[in-house]
Structures are given as structure tokens and as C-alpha cells.
Motif scaffolding. Structure first.
Motif, PDB file in Angstrom:
ATOM      1  N   ALA A  79       3.648  -6.639   4.312  1.00 28.44           N
ATOM      2  CA  ALA A  79       3.371  -6.411   5.984  1.00 28.44           C
ATOM      3  C   ALA A  79       4.700  -5.597   6.293  1.00 28.44           C
ATOM      4  CB  ALA A  79       3.020  -7.751   6.587  1.00 28.44           C
ATOM      5  N   SER A 105      -3.297  -0.957   7.355  1.00 29.53           N
ATOM      6  CA  SER A 105      -2.876  -2.376   6.965  1.00 29.53           C
ATOM      7  C   SER A 105      -3.894  -3.479   7.303  1.00 29.53           C
ATOM      8  CB  SER A 105      -1.561  -2.807   8.189  1.00 29.53           C
ATOM      9  OG  SER A 105      -0.478  -1.508   8.107  1.00 29.53           O
ATOM     10  N   SER A 109      -4.883  -5.975   4.241  1.00 34.10           N
ATOM     11  CA  SER A 109      -4.731  -7.262   4.253  1.00 34.10           C
ATOM     12  C   SER A 109      -5.852  -8.082   4.130  1.00 34.10           C
ATOM     13  CB  SER A 109      -4.178  -7.729   5.678  1.00 34.10           C
ATOM     14  OG  SER A 109      -5.239  -7.590   6.675  1.00 34.10           O
ATOM     15  N   PHE A 160      -0.290  -9.518   8.825  1.00 36.40           N
ATOM     16  CA  PHE A 160      -0.374  -7.855   8.942  1.00 36.40           C
ATOM     17  C   PHE A 160      -0.533  -7.568  10.479  1.00 36.40           C
ATOM     18  CE2 PHE A 160      -0.644  -7.801   4.638  1.00 36.40           C
ATOM     19  CZ  PHE A 160       0.045  -6.472   4.179  1.00 36.40           C
TER      20      PHE A 160
END
Length: 462
Positions: A79, A105, A109, A160
Motif C-alpha cells: 500500500a 490499488s 487490495s 490501501f
């Protein structure tokens, strides 16, 4: 909504830096401390409201700490890679790159969390067996770990999302979301344990539910902002180029964090061999010492993000100044945190377990590890400085050598000659000191402020 979001942001590219670093770092520290306090409520509640099983229950939660830390820290590092990539793109003014990195992202995640949740169910029992968890603790520890791992998708999603907010200098929204979900966590802990008479399964369920709430709150906020990091459902997909950049920085950073946890798994295995009381004492002490570490680490995250944006904008002199100010301000903040924790250590330990033996053993851990945080501060800030430039592999490898290598060797060769808790604790200051020296050497070798000095000239000429 746009105006509300912007008032929380920090301009990292212009004006003074010294007063903005604490504005970024302190909410990050508060977020981590609140998260730790809410997690500590798991230990405190099972330690006070599960009757005769209280010591076993505390030991069960504590025995899982290194395993959970290994997994979570790995993905928090990744992250951080997303944080750097987004911050660089913002500094460059590349809105398209920001959009791709943000959506990548989010998707990564959730998928990563789902994979860990499924794999974790298969390896949970073997992992705890490797740790030499005592027979009376094992069933409780396994139950807690299985439930916790099922919550990995929402746990990783929150981390994240928080990294996305921090990339634009907004550290207050993640703090607010965590505060709300954390209060819910404590209330659910009390309900499941006191009202429904559950044990570690109750606090594990409460933790997962609270993380789901915090992740949902941040997701809603990201979908309702007009900022560059706005999340749109139709754009949720993985962009290969963005993922490659995130992983190139994030994986080494995650490994750097994870090797600490891996080394601590080895340490925990040695601690577990000393019995249930020692496990409970070490667990309680860890939940206290981490509060000071959260203060320390928050300035490292600030350093990474500030350097990331300024490097993207070609303002290399501000990068070096950020590192220098981060070291100074972090030293002051960490000193205060360590003093406060040590002065109140025994009272804090009693909150988790008022057994005099547990308190005495727990204090040994705090008195040994906390003074060594000066070494920890040095390598955290310098590692964050290098990561801001995209230099992530070297700090990871050196940390693996300095922390993991020394701690594994210590447990294998030194601990068997003197099988006491004090002997185990001595490895912490030694390994932290060696790692600090290694990371300092890496900065002196790479000298990123000189290596990228040409970018400053090119920017100035435009």
C-alpha cells in the motif's frame, strides 16, 4: 464535498516543511495508535471477562500477533508503494496515472485479501504448530486466527484506501473512519464476550466487522469526492503498468516490514517455549510498546509521501530538507512517547492482566526494547527517504540481513545457552542497531539528493 476534502489536504510542494510534517504525521500516528488500542481491547476484554480462561485467551490472541503482523505488514508495504506512485504522479501533474494507480490499488487490495483469506484457512493450523503454541492455548489461537483471516479483504482494503488519502496529504479522513469503526469494535467486543459469553471468537468477529465498517466509510468518501483520487465503479480494474510500478516499490517495502514479523515469529516461537504466563506477558507488553512505535513510524510515512511528491515535481532540495526535518522532529516525538510509556508501563500492563508475574515479565520487555527505538527511528526515516525516490529494494535487503538474520541466529545459537526471557529480549537492541548502521550506509552510497540533482536543474529551466 470537494471543498471539504481540500481543507484536509497538505500542500507538500510549496512553503515551509517543518510545520507540515507534524500535520501529516500526527494524524497517522493517532490512526495507528487508535487501531492498536482497539486491537488491544481484544486482549484486555478477554483478559478480564473470560473467567478462568483469561490467561489462556490472552496468550491465544498474543500467539497470533506475529502471524497477523507478517501478513498485514506485507500488504501495508505494498500500500505504501501505491502511496509513492500516486504521490509521484500528483507531483508530475499526471492525472491519468493517478486514476490508474488509485483504481488498481482498490482492486488489488480486495483480490489480495481474498487470496490470503482462502489460503490462510489451509495453513492456519500448521503455522501455529510451527510456533510451538502450548496445547492448552492452541484451540483458542486457531479459532481466533481462522476468523481474523476471513476478514483480510476488508482489512487490506482499508489500508490501501488510507494510503490513497495520504498520497494527497489527507490523513484526517482515515483517522475519522477508524475512530468510528474502533468504537464499534470495542462495543461489539463487550457484547460478544460479556453478553453472549464468547471468548476469542467474539473479539475476532468484532475486529472483522469493525474493519468492514472503516473500509466502507473510506470507499464511500472516495466515490464522492471530485479530487484526482476519486473512485468510479466503472473504472475499477487493474492497470498492468500501474500495478508493476506499485509492486516494484511496494513489494520490497512490504518485505522489509514483513521480515520484522517473520523474525518475530521466530522470536515468538522461543517465547512460547517459556510457557503461558510469559506468552501473556509478552503479548501485553507488545500492545503497549507498539504505541511508541506508531509515533515513530508516522514520520517515516510523512517523509516518504513528501519526498514522493517533491521528487515527482523535480524539487530535489526539498526532498533532502524533508529527510533532515523528519529525523529531528521524529526524535523529539519518539523521545516523549517512550518516556510516557515507560513511566506508565506497569499501570498499562495491569489493564491487560493484573497478575504480578505477568506485569513483571512484561516490564522487562518494555525496558529492554523502548530505549533502542533511537536506532529504529534512524532506519525508518532513512528507509522512507529512499522509498520516496523509488529506491525500495536495498532497504528491504539490508533489513532482512540486519533484523531477520541476526534474530534467527540469536534464537538458534544464543538462546539455547540461556533459555530465559531476558536472553530473548537482548536481541532487539542488537538487531535494531545493526540495521540502522546498514541503512545509513545505503543512504551514503546512493546519495539520492545528488543522484537526482539534475532533475532540479531541468525543472528550474522550464
Amino acid at each position: 464535498m470537494e471543498k471539504t476534502i481540500r481543507k484536509h489536504e497538505i500542500d507538500m510542494l510549496h512553503g515551509s516543511i517543518w510545520n507540515k510534517l507534524p500535520l501529516f504525521a500526527l494524524p497517522v500516528a493517532a490512526t495507528a495508535i487508535l487501531e492498536q488500542l482497539f486491537n488491544a481491547s481484544d486482549v484486555a476484554i478477554v483478559g478480564n471477562f473470560t473467567g478462568d480462561a483469561r490467561t489462556v485467551a490472552v496468550a491465544a490472541v498474543g500467539a497470533n500477533g506475529p502471524i497477523i503482523g507478517l501478513i498485514v505488514n506485507l500488504f501495508i508495504g505494498i500500500a505504501l508503494g501505491a502511496n509513492v506512485v500516486i504521490a509521484n504522479a500528483i507531483g508530475c501533474g499526471d492525472d491519468k496515472a493517478v486514476k490508474h494507480a488509485v483504481h488498481t490499488s482498490i482492486v488489488f487490495s480486495v483480490l489480495g485479501g481474498a487470496a490470503i483469506a482462502l489460503l490462510g484457512q489451509l495453513i492456519a493450523s500448521p503455522l501455529l504448530s510451527i510456533l510451538n503454541v502450548p496445547e492448552d492455548v492452541f484451540p483458542y489461537a486457531l479459532l481466533y486466527l481462522r476468523i481474523y483471516l476471513l476478514g483480510m479483504p476488508v482489512i487490506l482494503l482499508y489500508n490501501f484506501e488510507a494510503a490513497i488519502f495520504r498520497s494527497i496529504g489527507d490523513t484526517k479522513v482515515p483517522l475519522a473512519a477508524l475512530a468510528i469503526s474502533g468504537v464499534l469494535n470495542v462495543l461489539l467486543n463487550l457484547f460478544f464476550v460479556i453478553v453472549l459469553h464468547m471468548t476469542v471468537n467474539g473479539v475476532a468477529i468484532a475486529t472483522v466487522a469493525a474493519n468492514a465498517v472503516s473500509a466502507a466509510l473510506l470507499y464511500v468518501r472516495l466515490t464522492h469526492t471530485d479530487q484526482k483520487v476519486r473512485v468510479e465503479w466503472k473504472s475499477l480494474r487493474i492497470d498492468g503498468a500501474s500495478l508493476k510500478r506499485i509492486l516494484s516499490i511496494g513489494v520490497p517495502a512490504g518485505v522489509q516490514s514483513a521480515v520484522f514479523s517473520f523474525a518475530n515469529i521466530v522470536i515468538q516461537s522461543a517465547i512460547n517455549s517459556l510457557g503461558t504466563v510469559v506468552i501473556a506477558a509478552s503479548s501485553a507488553a507488545f500492545n503497549i510498546e507498539i504505541l511508541a512505535y506508531d509515533v515513530l513510524n508516522s514520520f517515516s510515512q510523512a517523509c516518504t509521501t513528501f519526498v514522493g511528491q517533491n521528487y515527482g515535481a523535480g524539487q530535489i532540495k526539498r526532498c533532502k530538507k524533508t529527510m533532515q526535518l523528519s529525523l529531528l522532529e521524529d526524535a523529539i516525538a519518539t523521545f516523549v512517547a517512550v518516556v510516557v510509556v515507560l513511566l506508565s508501563a506497569k499501570s498499562l500492563l495491569a489493564i491487560f492482566n493484573n497478575d504480578p508475574e505477568v506485569i513483571a515479565i512484561g516490564y522487562v520487555r518494555l525496558a529492554t526494547i523502548l530505549p533502542a527505538y533511537g536506532f529504529c527511528l534512524l532506519y525508518e526515516i532513512l528507509s522512507g527517504y529512499l522509498r520516496g525516490f523509488g529506491i525500495s529494494l536495498a532497504p528491504a535487503l539490508l533489513t532482512m540481513l540486519g533484523v531477520c538474520g541476526i534474530r534467527i541466529a540469536w534464537v538458534k545459537f544464543v538462546f539455547p545457552t540461556s533459555m530465559t526471557f531476558e536472553t530473548i529480549m537482548q536481541v532487539y537492541p542488537i538487531s535494531l542497531g545493526v540495521t540502522a548502521v546498514l541503512i545509513l550506509c545505503a543512504v551514503l552510497i546512493y546519495r539520492p539528493s545528488r543522484r537526482f540533482a539534475s532533475l532540479e536543474t531541468e525543472t528550474a529551466d522550464k
